[in-house]
Write a protein that holds these residues in place. Structure first.
Motif, PDB file in Angstrom:
ATOM      1  N   ALA A 118       0.838  -1.205   0.000  1.00  0.00           N
ATOM      2  CA  ALA A 118       0.000   0.000   0.000  1.00  0.00           C
ATOM      3  C   ALA A 118       0.872   1.254   0.000  1.00  0.00           C
ATOM      4  N   ARG A 119       1.911   1.241   0.840  1.00  0.00           N
ATOM      5  CA  ARG A 119       2.814   2.400   0.901  1.00  0.00           C
ATOM      6  C   ARG A 119       3.575   2.563  -0.414  1.00  0.00           C
ATOM      7  N   ALA A 120       4.019   1.459  -1.004  1.00  0.00           N
ATOM      8  CA  ALA A 120       4.732   1.530  -2.278  1.00  0.00           C
ATOM      9  C   ALA A 120       3.839   2.098  -3.364  1.00  0.00           C
ATOM     10  N   ALA A 121       2.585   1.632  -3.427  1.00  0.00           N
ATOM     11  CA  ALA A 121       1.657   2.124  -4.446  1.00  0.00           C
ATOM     12  C   ALA A 121       1.423   3.627  -4.279  1.00  0.00           C
ATOM     13  N   GLU A 122       1.282   4.074  -3.037  1.00  0.00           N
ATOM     14  CA  GLU A 122       1.043   5.493  -2.790  1.00  0.00           C
ATOM     15  C   GLU A 122       2.225   6.344  -3.246  1.00  0.00           C
ATOM     16  N   LEU A 123       3.431   5.939  -2.872  1.00  0.00           N
ATOM     17  CA  LEU A 123       4.623   6.712  -3.226  1.00  0.00           C
ATOM     18  C   LEU A 123       4.856   6.713  -4.735  1.00  0.00           C
ATOM     19  N   LEU A 124       4.700   5.565  -5.358  1.00  0.00           N
ATOM     20  CA  LEU A 124       4.967   5.473  -6.792  1.00  0.00           C
ATOM     21  C   LEU A 124       3.900   6.195  -7.612  1.00  0.00           C
ATOM     22  N   ARG A 125       2.638   6.174  -7.149  1.00  0.00           N
ATOM     23  CA  ARG A 125       1.603   6.943  -7.840  1.00  0.00           C
ATOM     24  C   ARG A 125       1.908   8.438  -7.753  1.00  0.00           C
ATOM     25  N   GLN A 126       2.387   8.873  -6.597  1.00  0.00           N
ATOM     26  CA  GLN A 126       2.775  10.279  -6.462  1.00  0.00           C
ATOM     27  C   GLN A 126       3.894  10.614  -7.438  1.00  0.00           C
ATOM     28  N   LEU A 160       6.309   3.147 -13.048  1.00  0.00           N
ATOM     29  CA  LEU A 160       4.937   2.744 -13.300  1.00  0.00           C
ATOM     30  C   LEU A 160       4.783   1.225 -13.189  1.00  0.00           C
ATOM     31  N   GLU A 161       5.747   0.464 -13.691  1.00  0.00           N
ATOM     32  CA  GLU A 161       5.706  -0.989 -13.554  1.00  0.00           C
ATOM     33  C   GLU A 161       5.701  -1.398 -12.085  1.00  0.00           C
ATOM     34  N   ARG A 162       6.548  -0.764 -11.298  1.00  0.00           N
ATOM     35  CA  ARG A 162       6.601  -1.094  -9.869  1.00  0.00           C
ATOM     36  C   ARG A 162       5.304  -0.696  -9.168  1.00  0.00           C
ATOM     37  N   CYS A 163       4.747   0.456  -9.569  1.00  0.00           N
ATOM     38  CA  CYS A 163       3.487   0.909  -8.970  1.00  0.00           C
ATOM     39  C   CYS A 163       2.372  -0.100  -9.232  1.00  0.00           C
ATOM     40  N   ARG A 193       7.287  -6.630 -19.001  1.00  0.00           N
ATOM     41  CA  ARG A 193       6.719  -6.532 -17.647  1.00  0.00           C
ATOM     42  C   ARG A 193       5.252  -6.128 -17.690  1.00  0.00           C
ATOM     43  N   PHE A 194       4.882  -5.203 -18.567  1.00  0.00           N
ATOM     44  CA  PHE A 194       3.480  -4.804 -18.668  1.00  0.00           C
ATOM     45  C   PHE A 194       2.615  -5.985 -19.100  1.00  0.00           C
ATOM     46  N   ARG A 195       3.102  -6.786 -20.036  1.00  0.00           N
ATOM     47  CA  ARG A 195       2.328  -7.943 -20.493  1.00  0.00           C
ATOM     48  C   ARG A 195       2.134  -8.946 -19.345  1.00  0.00           C
TER      49      ARG A 195
END
Length: 622
Positions: A118-126, A160-163, A193-195
């Motif tokens: 959750a924290r990773a998604a928040e930081l990477l989206r920012q 974006l891939e990591r997010c 990675r996207f695929r």
């Protein structure tokens, strides 16, 4: 202070933005921003400015560019320091978007490695959200794009891939990221990675049969070795019901580029939509002239409050200005399918569809945007009934008969905001490429410096002057005034100047000074100011249309009821009310009306059938 290069150049502080209209000055600023706090040699700046072929006057001309750039940047101009053999821009890491991006992306990577999804998604989206468009979108410098774009674009895609990897562990984001991944795999078929992420998202959402086909369409093969992210199976993997499986959609169109102003309206809409009354949904109706920016404002407001509606955002174009507006039953069908109702379970009749639609939204928080409504009868069946929902409606005229709806009139832009929008449009407009679109700004803009030709040696004391004045603040102010505060007219002017690099803002403003050819000038491609005003005029009844034309001939920017009665005769209030509803007039105060300039010009060009001559004292009346 805030500086941005992840998109068009951005320089702003609490007082507002500091646009840099001249392309060469933007190149200098971009080169300094890419080496924050470090000296950039004058020879390197000259090489970047003239793509390796600087003229003999390069050193003197560069000094002039830096001097003007300091003036353009306001308080931030003092941060440009002259160093031996070059220049330096003092800047703190937190002030530059690319440095914030790198910091947030690195923090997100560490959180992902630690399993804090959750924290990773928040930081990477920012981090990803800091990108406002292509890198240096309005900076015409091939060298900078060659050197910087591949590296920073790769960092963005990796973030974006990591997010998305982190968000795949968050069930509430599954439907949204699946749609996002479809677009990413189509746009970047070379990124394995996207695929792999798309395949994992489809399987985790219970759509396993779609995964191989989606993988092949994205550029993979049945024998590809792409490994899916390590994701624990969860409840979302259960197959959906054959009748209904609620889907969370985020259907809002992309935001209009270079959206400017409207802060009071945005704040009011956000407050209204996010604090609904306890027993009914919050509804706001945006009305205004064609081209005033109703849809843009609705989209901006919807994006701003989208997080307050976790069950999704729905969008429908009602086509109210077309010959065949969308039928409510047809729109309900589309909305029900978007909400997850299977095609075979769709009710046939409009009443049954409406009942199912309102039942599905009764206990959910959904934002609905209904664009280009024709009238209240078209909108009423589409409004949700649940108190947690909200609706944004746009329409040309006021919509009466929607209980509880808050009317929001979208006015013409004030003079300062019109000038700012025009300046930003001109800065972002591509040279010689036709109309300005609502998408991302193009990478090359009109250069208002006089010696931009790399093959031409121009003495430093003659490289500006006439052209600067012709495209300077006074010329832009005059052009914005001719557009009467109508965003569509401003976009037309920017498009015309972009398509004709030899024209200046002053020349176009002079052409717009002729009422006979004003509307011929305010047209380019599909953008046509006269067409919108004609549609408004055609919707008027004969009495209101006659009043419109006669008031326009009086040519008053504002007038009172007494003046109108002297011109139109007693009992004219009904016609005035219809003109206010159609946005032709504004009701500034009781018995006091405003009449915008563009509408007065258009009205004077319309016939007045059997119009009695106004009394001699009409112009002297209150």
């Amino acid at each position: 202070m805030e500086f941005g290069i992840l998109g068009p150049l951005l320089i702003r502080d609490q007082a507002g933005e500091y646009p840099v209209p001249a392309a060469k000055q933007r190149v200098v600023l971009a080169a300094l921003l890419l080496r924050p706090g470090r000296p950039v040699p004058a020879e390197r700046l000259a090489g970047i400015l003239w793509d390796g072929r600087p003229p003999r006057t390069a050193a003197t001309t560069l000094r002039n560019y830096v001097m003007r750039l300091r003036q353009q940047l306001g308080p931030a101009g003092t941060r440009i320091e002259t160093r031996t053999g070059g220049y330096l821009l003092r800047i703190e890491p937190a002030e530059l978007d690319v440095q914030r991006f790198v910091s947030l992306a690195d923090q997100g990577r560490r959180a992902l490695d630690a399993g804090a999804h959750a924290r990773a998604a928040e930081l990477l989206r920012q981090a990803v959200g800091l990108w406002r468009g292509p890198l240096l979108a309005d900076v015409p410098a091939r060298a900078l794009h060659r050197e910087q774009a591949p590296r920073l674009t790769e960092l963005r895609l990796t973030a974006l891939e990591r997010c998305l990897t982190a968000e795949l562990h968050l069930d509430h984001r599954l439907a949204t990221i699946t749609a996002e991944l479809r677009g990413l795999t189509a746009a970047h078929p070379e990124r394995e990675r996207f695929r792999a992420l798309l395949t994992a998202a489809l399987r985790q959402s219970g759509r396993r049969p779609e995964a191989p086909a989606a993988h092949r369409r994205a550029g993979g093969s049945s024998g590809s070795s792409a490994r899916e992210p390590d994701l624990a199976p969860g409840p979302a993997e259960q197959p959906p019901s054959t009748t209904f499986c609620y889907l969370t959609h985020h259907q809002l169109p992309k935001q209009v580029s270079l959206f400017t102003g409207r802060e009071p309206e945005l704040h009011a809409l956000a407050a209204h939509l996010t604090t609904p009354p306890p027993t009914a949904p919050a509804v706001a109706v945006l009305s205004g002239l064609p081209g005033v920016g109703k849809s843009a404002l609705a989209g901006q407001a919807a994006h701003a409050v989208a997080r307050a509606f976790p069950d999704g955002t729905l969008y429908a174009d009602l086509r109210g200005t077309s010959v065949r507006p969308a039928a409510p039953s047809s729109v309900l069908r589309t909305l029900l399918l978007a909400l997850g109702v299977a095609r075979e379970a769709l009710p046939a009749g409009p009443a049954a569809r409406l009942a199912l639609y309102r039942s599905l939204l009764a206990d959910r928080r959904v934002l609905l945007v209904l664009d280009q409504a024709r009238d209240s009868a078209q909108v009423r069946p589409l409004l949700p009934s649940g108190p947690g929902c909200a609706a944004l409606v746009t329409a040309r005229g006021r919509l009466h008969g929607l209980p509880g709806a808050v009317p929001v009139e979208v006015p013409l832009l004030p003079e300062a905001q019109a000038r700012l929008l025009l300046s930003r449009l001109l800065r972002a407009a591509p040279v010689g490429t036709g109309p300005v679109a609502d998408g991302a700004p193009a990478p090359v803009s009109t250069d208002t410096d006089a010696d931009t030709d790399a093959d031409t040696d121009v003495p430093a004391d003659t490289d500006t002057g006439t052209q600067d004045a012709a495209d300077g603040p006074a010329a832009l102010a005059a052009l914005a005034e001719r557009c009467g505060g109508l965003p569509l007219a401003l976009r037309v002017c920017a498009a015309r100047l972009a398509a004709r690099p030899g024209w200046s803002a002053r020349q176009l403003a002079e052409r717009l000074g002729s009422e006979q050819r004003l509307f011929a000038e305010l047209r380019v491609g599909p953008l046509d100011v006269r067409a919108g005003l004609t549609a408004v005029h055609q919707d008027l009844d004969p009495a209101a249309a006659g009043a419109f034309a006669r008031l326009a001939r009086a040519d008053r920017p504002a007038f009172g009821l007494r003046f109108a009665e002297g011109l139109l005769g007693p009992g004219c209030e009904a016609a005035l009310a219809r003109l206010v509803d159609a946005q032709v007039l504004t009701a500034r105060a009781p018995d006091w009306y405003g009449f915008p300039w563009l509408l007065r010009v258009y009205g004077r060009q319309q016939p007045v059938a059997a119009a009695p001559a106004p009394p001699q004292d009409a112009r002297a009346a209150g």
